[in-house]
Write an enzyme that holds these catalytic residues in place. Structure first.
Site, PDB file in Angstrom:
ATOM      1  N   SER A  13      -0.609   9.151  -5.638  1.00 41.03           N
ATOM      2  CA  SER A  13       0.360   9.178  -4.545  1.00 41.03           C
ATOM      3  C   SER A  13       1.746   8.783  -5.030  1.00 41.03           C
ATOM      4  CB  SER A  13      -0.086   8.225  -3.432  1.00 41.03           C
ATOM      5  OG  SER A  13      -0.226   6.915  -3.935  1.00 41.03           O
ATOM      6  N   CYS A 194      -5.622  -1.584  -8.123  1.00 38.75           N
ATOM      7  CA  CYS A 194      -4.475  -0.707  -7.854  1.00 38.75           C
ATOM      8  C   CYS A 194      -3.871  -0.379  -9.204  1.00 38.75           C
ATOM      9  CB  CYS A 194      -3.451  -1.390  -6.953  1.00 38.75           C
ATOM     10  SG  CYS A 194      -1.913  -0.447  -6.752  1.00 38.75           S
TER      11      CYS A 194
END
Length: 275
Positions: A13, A194
């Site tokens: 993203s 992450c």
């Protein structure tokens, strides 16, 4: 002359997937790659499951349209909120042999070899935490491990604004780590769930007790991909092997190039794409 025609697609993203991509290229340098960052629509972490699924599917289909037959979602939020739906609902409709893989399963498969106490901490975006994906996947492989999660909403902005070495970063990192360890003092392993977080690893190490191990995803995903290609000759046969890399972004190329250099530690030249 090779008859292979399909680069491996890497999707994120934003920029964090570049930490995974960097390790994949290091582990498997001979293949062709296309990296696609949906930077114009970042962040995904705060968006609904439906929106993340739609955005991710659009980008995956874009990579398929560019010739990729294997796509890696180098994004924890996309892996948590969209991967299962794409694998179960969308890929079966394709007449071509296509595969989409994520970053959560490779991490979940190996975490049991790190922990001695059986208590694992997850540091992630709010979206990944709310999905419960790490809890679910780790339980599949290691049902006795207890998993404790901490959402870190400020960590990605700190990295993307090149503030990860600032005093402000110290405050937020220490706060979130204290919150996590407050949930269970017995945690001996922390997963950076992450792909932005490896850039914060020196700060994280500074505020964690020295006995706690830090698990970063890049090398694990790269090793898992190599193993996958070794086990699936029909997919490996489709992956072209010219050693080329192309970078695409939905944002401005100038912004992408500047920030990508922070993650990769070398300059890149990207191409703009509309999705």
């Amino acid at each position: 002359m090779t008859t292979k025609a399909a680069p491996i697609g890497i999707f994120d993203s934003g920029y964090g997937g570049l930490t995974v991509f960097k390790e994949i290229v290091k582990q498997l340098p001979g293949y062709d790659y296309i990296y696609l960052g949906d930077n114009a629509r970042v962040p995904y972490g705060t968006r609904s499951f439906e929106t993340v699924y739609r955005y991710t599917l659009e980008c995956v289909e874009q990579l398929f349209g560019m010739g990729c037959r294997l796509v890696i979602l180098a994004c924890n939020t996309a892996s948590a909120k969209a991967l299962r739906s794409i694998q179960q609902n969308d890929l079966p409709r394709s007449k071509e042999l296509r595969r989409v893989l994520g970053v959560i399963r490779p991490t979940a498969e190996i975490v049991g070899s790190y922990t001695r106490s059986g208590k694992v901490g997850i540091l992630a975006t709010p979206g990944t935490v709310s999905s419960g994906s790490y809890v679910i996947e780790i339980e599949k492989f290691f049902p006795t491990i207890e998993v404790f999660q901490e959402a870190c909403p400020m960590w990605v902005p700190l990295v993307e604004n090149n503030e990860f070495n600032s005093p402000g970063a110290d405050y937020f990192i220490q706060k979130n780590l204290n919150n996590l360890l407050g949930k269970c003092p017995g945690i001996d392993t922390v997963v950076l769930a992450c792909t932005h977080y490896p850039l914060l690893i020196s700060k994280i190490r500074q505020f964690l007790p020295p006995h706690i191990q830090i698990v970063s995803q890049g090398k694990l995903v790269a090793q898992s991909l190599q193993d996958y290609l070794n086990r699936h000759a029909e997919i490996e046969a489709l992956c072209s092997d010219g050693g080329t890399i192309r970078y695409f972004t939905t944002e401005s190329c100038g912004n992408f190039n500047d920030k990508a250099a922070i993650f990769l530690e070398y300059p890149v030249e990207s191409e703009h794409i509309e999705i």
